[in-house]
Write an enzyme that holds these catalytic residues in place. Structure first.
Site, short mmCIF file in Angstrom:
data_model
loop_
_atom_site.label_atom_id
_atom_site.label_comp_id
_atom_site.label_asym_id
_atom_site.label_seq_id
_atom_site.Cartn_x
_atom_site.Cartn_y
_atom_site.Cartn_z
N ASN A 1 0.88 -1.17 0.00
CA ASN A 1 0.00 0.00 0.00
C ASN A 1 0.92 1.22 0.00
O ASN A 1 1.50 1.56 1.03
CB ASN A 1 -0.90 -0.02 1.24
CG ASN A 1 -1.70 1.25 1.39
OD1 ASN A 1 -1.73 2.09 0.48
ND2 ASN A 1 -2.35 1.41 2.53
N LYS B 1 0.21 4.21 -0.21
CA LYS B 1 -0.43 5.40 0.39
C LYS B 1 -0.22 6.60 -0.54
O LYS B 1 -0.15 6.41 -1.75
CB LYS B 1 0.09 5.61 1.81
CG LYS B 1 -0.07 4.33 2.65
CD LYS B 1 0.09 4.51 4.12
CE LYS B 1 -0.17 3.18 4.83
NZ LYS B 1 -0.07 3.25 6.28
N HIS C 1 -9.56 1.24 4.65
CA HIS C 1 -8.29 1.37 5.37
C HIS C 1 -8.51 2.31 6.56
O HIS C 1 -9.26 3.27 6.47
CB HIS C 1 -7.21 1.93 4.43
CG HIS C 1 -5.84 1.86 5.05
ND1 HIS C 1 -5.41 2.80 5.95
CD2 HIS C 1 -4.84 0.96 4.92
CE1 HIS C 1 -4.19 2.47 6.35
NE2 HIS C 1 -3.82 1.36 5.74
N GLU D 1 -6.84 4.66 7.71
CA GLU D 1 -6.60 6.09 7.41
C GLU D 1 -7.81 6.71 6.73
O GLU D 1 -8.13 7.87 6.95
CB GLU D 1 -5.32 6.23 6.57
CG GLU D 1 -4.08 6.00 7.42
CD GLU D 1 -2.89 5.44 6.68
OE1 GLU D 1 -2.84 5.51 5.44
OE2 GLU D 1 -1.99 4.90 7.36
N GLU E 1 -5.51 -5.16 10.36
CA GLU E 1 -4.49 -4.14 10.62
C GLU E 1 -4.82 -3.41 11.92
O GLU E 1 -5.63 -2.47 11.92
CB GLU E 1 -4.47 -3.09 9.50
CG GLU E 1 -4.02 -3.58 8.16
CD GLU E 1 -3.42 -2.44 7.33
OE1 GLU E 1 -2.25 -2.56 6.94
OE2 GLU E 1 -4.10 -1.43 7.10
N GLY F 1 2.54 2.11 10.96
CA GLY F 1 3.53 3.18 10.91
C GLY F 1 4.27 3.45 12.21
O GLY F 1 4.92 4.48 12.35
N SER G 1 3.33 -2.29 10.27
CA SER G 1 4.78 -2.33 10.50
C SER G 1 5.44 -3.64 10.04
O SER G 1 6.40 -4.10 10.64
CB SER G 1 5.11 -2.04 11.97
OG SER G 1 4.72 -0.71 12.30
P1 13P Z 1 2.96 0.37 7.71
O1 13P Z 1 3.46 -0.89 7.07
O2 13P Z 1 3.70 1.60 7.25
O3 13P Z 1 2.86 0.23 9.19
O4 13P Z 1 1.47 0.59 7.17
C1 13P Z 1 0.59 -0.45 7.24
C2 13P Z 1 -0.59 -0.12 6.45
O5 13P Z 1 -1.36 0.77 6.81
C3 13P Z 1 -0.80 -0.83 5.19
O6 13P Z 1 -2.06 -0.60 4.68
#
Ligand code: 13P
Length: 250
Positions: free
Chosen positions: A9, A11, A94, A96, A166, A172, A212
Protein backbone atom coordinates in the site's frame (compact mmCIF):
# COMPACT_ATOMS: atom_id res chain seq x y z
CA UNK A 1 -3.69 -24.72 0.53
CA UNK A 2 -3.93 -20.93 0.43
CA UNK A 3 -1.24 -18.95 -1.34
CA UNK A 4 0.48 -16.08 0.45
CA UNK A 5 -0.76 -12.77 -0.74
CA UNK A 6 1.51 -9.76 -0.37
CA UNK A 7 0.16 -6.30 -1.03
CA UNK A 8 2.06 -3.02 -1.01
CA UNK A 9 0.00 0.00 0.00
CA UNK A 10 2.00 2.96 -1.28
CA UNK A 11 -0.43 5.40 0.39
CA UNK A 12 0.03 8.98 -0.90
CA UNK A 13 3.56 8.40 -2.16
CA UNK A 14 5.34 8.35 -5.55
CA UNK A 15 4.64 10.64 -8.46
CA UNK A 16 3.12 9.25 -11.66
CA UNK A 17 6.58 9.70 -13.22
CA UNK A 18 8.24 7.73 -10.41
CA UNK A 19 6.08 4.61 -10.43
CA UNK A 20 7.50 3.19 -13.70
CA UNK A 21 11.14 3.31 -12.55
CA UNK A 22 10.09 1.83 -9.18
CA UNK A 23 8.33 -1.11 -10.87
CA UNK A 24 11.24 -1.69 -13.26
CA UNK A 25 13.48 -2.13 -10.19
CA UNK A 26 10.96 -4.37 -8.39
CA UNK A 27 10.15 -6.65 -11.34
CA UNK A 28 13.35 -8.71 -11.58
CA UNK A 29 13.58 -9.01 -7.80
CA UNK A 30 10.17 -10.68 -7.39
CA UNK A 31 9.74 -12.59 -10.64
CA UNK A 32 10.08 -15.95 -8.88
CA UNK A 33 7.84 -15.08 -5.94
CA UNK A 34 5.75 -18.00 -4.70
CA UNK A 35 2.88 -15.83 -3.54
CA UNK A 36 0.73 -13.24 -5.26
CA UNK A 37 2.03 -9.68 -5.40
CA UNK A 38 -0.18 -6.59 -5.61
CA UNK A 39 0.79 -2.92 -5.61
CA UNK A 40 -1.91 -0.48 -4.49
CA UNK A 41 -0.93 2.89 -5.91
CA UNK A 42 -2.53 6.35 -5.87
CA UNK A 43 -5.25 6.59 -8.55
CA UNK A 44 -3.07 8.99 -10.57
CA UNK A 45 -0.45 6.23 -10.88
CA UNK A 46 -2.66 3.31 -11.90
CA UNK A 47 -2.19 3.76 -15.62
CA UNK A 48 1.61 3.81 -15.47
CA UNK A 49 1.67 0.99 -12.94
CA UNK A 50 -0.46 -1.20 -15.22
CA UNK A 51 1.77 -0.38 -18.20
CA UNK A 52 4.95 -1.32 -16.37
CA UNK A 53 3.58 -4.50 -14.75
CA UNK A 54 2.15 -5.92 -18.00
CA UNK A 55 3.29 -9.52 -18.47
CA UNK A 56 4.71 -9.77 -14.94
CA UNK A 57 3.48 -11.42 -11.74
CA UNK A 58 2.74 -8.02 -10.18
CA UNK A 59 -0.90 -6.91 -10.11
CA UNK A 60 -2.18 -3.39 -9.57
CA UNK A 61 -4.76 -2.08 -7.12
CA UNK A 62 -6.32 1.24 -6.12
CA UNK A 63 -6.43 2.52 -2.55
CA UNK A 64 -9.99 3.81 -2.51
CA UNK A 65 -12.98 4.49 -4.74
CA UNK A 66 -16.56 5.71 -4.61
CA UNK A 67 -19.31 3.13 -5.03
CA UNK A 68 -21.15 4.66 -7.99
CA UNK A 69 -20.15 3.92 -11.59
CA UNK A 70 -20.43 7.53 -12.78
CA UNK A 71 -22.31 10.75 -12.14
CA UNK A 72 -22.22 14.08 -10.34
CA UNK A 73 -19.74 13.16 -7.59
CA UNK A 74 -17.05 15.81 -7.87
CA UNK A 75 -13.59 14.57 -7.05
CA UNK A 76 -14.56 10.92 -6.79
CA UNK A 77 -13.11 7.97 -8.72
CA UNK A 78 -15.39 5.12 -9.70
CA UNK A 79 -14.85 1.36 -9.77
CA UNK A 80 -15.44 1.43 -13.54
CA UNK A 81 -12.63 3.98 -13.99
CA UNK A 82 -10.23 1.92 -11.92
CA UNK A 83 -11.17 -1.23 -13.77
CA UNK A 84 -10.88 0.49 -17.15
CA UNK A 85 -7.29 1.49 -16.34
CA UNK A 86 -6.48 -2.18 -15.72
CA UNK A 87 -6.37 -2.34 -11.94
CA UNK A 88 -7.75 -5.55 -10.41
CA UNK A 89 -7.86 -4.78 -6.68
CA UNK A 90 -9.02 -1.99 -4.41
CA UNK A 91 -8.36 -1.33 -0.73
CA UNK A 92 -11.59 -0.69 1.15
CA UNK A 93 -11.95 0.80 4.62
CA UNK A 94 -8.29 1.37 5.37
CA UNK A 95 -8.04 2.87 8.87
CA UNK A 96 -6.60 6.09 7.41
CA UNK A 97 -9.74 6.43 5.31
CA UNK A 98 -11.92 5.64 8.33
CA UNK A 99 -10.09 8.11 10.62
CA UNK A 100 -9.09 10.97 8.30
CA UNK A 101 -11.88 10.81 5.73
CA UNK A 102 -14.73 9.74 8.00
CA UNK A 103 -15.37 6.49 6.21
CA UNK A 104 -17.97 4.39 8.04
CA UNK A 105 -18.84 0.72 8.20
CA UNK A 106 -21.83 1.62 6.03
CA UNK A 107 -19.72 3.18 3.24
CA UNK A 108 -17.23 0.32 3.51
CA UNK A 109 -20.10 -2.10 2.84
CA UNK A 110 -21.27 -0.05 -0.18
CA UNK A 111 -17.73 -0.10 -1.58
CA UNK A 112 -17.30 -3.85 -1.08
CA UNK A 113 -20.55 -4.45 -2.99
CA UNK A 114 -19.52 -2.03 -5.77
CA UNK A 115 -16.05 -3.54 -6.13
CA UNK A 116 -17.57 -6.99 -6.60
CA UNK A 117 -20.21 -5.68 -8.98
CA UNK A 118 -17.58 -4.13 -11.26
CA UNK A 119 -15.13 -7.02 -11.08
CA UNK A 120 -12.55 -5.63 -8.68
CA UNK A 121 -11.25 -7.64 -5.73
CA UNK A 122 -11.84 -5.69 -2.51
CA UNK A 123 -9.18 -5.87 0.19
CA UNK A 124 -11.17 -4.98 3.30
CA UNK A 125 -9.24 -3.56 6.25
CA UNK A 126 -10.35 -4.16 9.83
CA UNK A 127 -8.58 -3.62 13.14
CA UNK A 128 -8.83 -2.27 16.66
CA UNK A 129 -7.34 0.87 18.13
CA UNK A 130 -5.23 1.05 21.28
CA UNK A 131 -8.11 1.89 23.58
CA UNK A 132 -10.25 -0.97 22.31
CA UNK A 133 -7.27 -3.25 22.75
CA UNK A 134 -6.68 -2.03 26.31
CA UNK A 135 -10.31 -2.88 27.11
CA UNK A 136 -10.01 -6.40 25.66
CA UNK A 137 -12.44 -5.57 22.88
CA UNK A 138 -10.37 -6.79 19.90
CA UNK A 139 -12.60 -9.70 18.98
CA UNK A 140 -15.83 -7.73 19.34
CA UNK A 141 -14.50 -4.78 17.30
CA UNK A 142 -13.13 -6.75 14.38
CA UNK A 143 -16.09 -9.11 14.16
CA UNK A 144 -18.50 -6.16 14.06
CA UNK A 145 -16.40 -4.43 11.37
CA UNK A 146 -16.25 -7.67 9.39
CA UNK A 147 -19.97 -8.38 9.67
CA UNK A 148 -20.96 -4.86 8.63
CA UNK A 149 -18.48 -4.84 5.71
CA UNK A 150 -19.97 -8.10 4.39
CA UNK A 151 -23.61 -7.29 5.09
CA UNK A 152 -25.92 -8.44 2.24
CA UNK A 153 -22.99 -9.60 0.11
CA UNK A 154 -24.19 -12.81 -1.58
CA UNK A 155 -22.58 -15.98 -0.28
CA UNK A 156 -21.24 -16.88 -3.72
CA UNK A 157 -19.12 -13.69 -3.72
CA UNK A 158 -17.59 -13.99 -0.27
CA UNK A 159 -14.56 -16.05 -1.32
CA UNK A 160 -13.54 -13.26 -3.73
CA UNK A 161 -12.99 -10.85 -0.84
CA UNK A 162 -9.63 -10.41 0.89
CA UNK A 163 -9.49 -9.34 4.53
CA UNK A 164 -6.57 -7.44 6.03
CA UNK A 165 -6.30 -7.38 9.81
CA UNK A 166 -4.49 -4.14 10.62
CA UNK A 167 -4.45 -3.06 14.27
CA UNK A 168 -4.35 0.74 14.17
CA UNK A 169 -1.64 1.08 16.79
CA UNK A 170 0.73 -1.03 14.67
CA UNK A 171 0.43 1.12 11.54
CA UNK A 172 3.53 3.18 10.91
CA UNK A 173 4.75 2.80 14.49
CA UNK A 174 7.28 0.00 14.28
CA UNK A 175 5.25 -1.83 16.93
CA UNK A 176 3.57 -5.12 16.13
CA UNK A 177 1.57 -7.73 17.99
CA UNK A 178 3.25 -11.08 18.50
CA UNK A 179 2.89 -13.51 15.61
CA UNK A 180 0.94 -15.92 17.84
CA UNK A 181 -1.54 -13.20 18.70
CA UNK A 182 -2.05 -12.22 15.05
CA UNK A 183 -2.50 -15.89 14.22
CA UNK A 184 -5.18 -16.22 16.91
CA UNK A 185 -7.03 -13.05 15.86
CA UNK A 186 -7.05 -14.07 12.20
CA UNK A 187 -8.33 -17.43 13.43
CA UNK A 188 -11.31 -15.59 15.01
CA UNK A 189 -12.00 -13.89 11.68
CA UNK A 190 -11.85 -17.21 9.86
CA UNK A 191 -14.11 -18.82 12.45
CA UNK A 192 -16.69 -16.07 11.90
CA UNK A 193 -16.50 -16.71 8.15
CA UNK A 194 -16.90 -20.42 8.86
CA UNK A 195 -20.01 -20.03 11.00
CA UNK A 196 -21.58 -17.56 8.56
CA UNK A 197 -20.63 -19.07 5.20
CA UNK A 198 -19.30 -22.59 5.81
CA UNK A 199 -16.05 -24.49 5.93
CA UNK A 200 -15.08 -24.31 2.26
CA UNK A 201 -15.30 -20.52 2.01
CA UNK A 202 -13.48 -20.10 5.34
CA UNK A 203 -10.62 -22.28 4.14
CA UNK A 204 -10.33 -20.40 0.84
CA UNK A 205 -10.48 -16.92 2.29
CA UNK A 206 -7.28 -14.87 2.21
CA UNK A 207 -6.78 -13.04 5.52
CA UNK A 208 -3.63 -10.95 5.78
CA UNK A 209 -1.84 -9.07 8.52
CA UNK A 210 -0.79 -5.41 8.19
CA UNK A 211 1.03 -2.99 10.49
CA UNK A 212 4.78 -2.33 10.50
CA UNK A 213 5.57 -5.38 8.37
CA UNK A 214 9.17 -5.15 7.18
CA UNK A 215 11.97 -7.29 5.77
CA UNK A 216 13.01 -8.39 9.26
CA UNK A 217 9.64 -9.57 10.61
CA UNK A 218 7.81 -10.75 7.46
CA UNK A 219 9.05 -14.33 7.65
CA UNK A 220 7.96 -14.58 11.28
CA UNK A 221 4.39 -13.54 10.44
CA UNK A 222 3.96 -15.20 7.06
CA UNK A 223 5.02 -18.63 8.26
CA UNK A 224 2.10 -18.76 10.70
CA UNK A 225 -0.69 -21.03 9.41
CA UNK A 226 -3.56 -18.51 9.64
CA UNK A 227 -1.65 -15.50 8.27
CA UNK A 228 -2.00 -15.42 4.49
CA UNK A 229 0.60 -12.74 3.80
CA UNK A 230 0.64 -9.05 4.50
CA UNK A 231 -0.46 -5.54 3.70
CA UNK A 232 2.74 -3.50 3.69
CA UNK A 233 2.88 0.29 3.99
CA UNK A 234 6.16 2.16 4.50
CA UNK A 235 8.35 -0.86 3.75
CA UNK A 236 6.99 -1.22 0.20
CA UNK A 237 8.32 2.15 -0.91
CA UNK A 238 11.83 0.83 -1.57
CA UNK A 239 11.76 -2.01 -4.13
CA UNK A 240 14.66 -3.84 -2.49
CA UNK A 241 12.97 -3.96 0.90
CA UNK A 242 9.58 -4.85 -0.57
CA UNK A 243 11.23 -7.66 -2.55
CA UNK A 244 12.76 -9.07 0.64
CA UNK A 245 9.30 -9.11 2.23
CA UNK A 246 7.84 -10.84 -0.83
CA UNK A 247 10.69 -13.38 -0.90
CA UNK A 248 10.44 -13.89 2.86
CA UNK A 249 11.50 -17.53 2.77
CA UNK A 250 14.73 -17.07 0.78
P1 13P B 1 2.96 0.37 7.71
O1 13P B 1 3.46 -0.89 7.07
O2 13P B 1 3.70 1.60 7.25
O3 13P B 1 2.86 0.23 9.19
O4 13P B 1 1.47 0.59 7.17
C1 13P B 1 0.59 -0.45 7.24
C2 13P B 1 -0.59 -0.12 6.45
O5 13P B 1 -1.36 0.77 6.81
C3 13P B 1 -0.80 -0.83 5.19
O6 13P B 1 -2.06 -0.60 4.68
Amino acid sequence: MRKKFIVGNMKMNKLPSEIGPYIERLKPLVKDAEGDVVLCVPSTNIQNAVLHTKGTNIKVGAQNMYWKAQGAFTGAVSPLMIKDLGAEYVLVGHSERRQLFIETDWSVNKKVAAALEYGLTPIVCIGENLEQRAHNRIEEVIIVQLSLALRDIPKHDIHKIIIAYEPLWAIGTGQTPKKEEVNEIIGWVREKIRTSYGEKIAEEMIIQYGGSVNATNSKRFFNMPEIDGGLVGGACLEPEEFAKIINYND
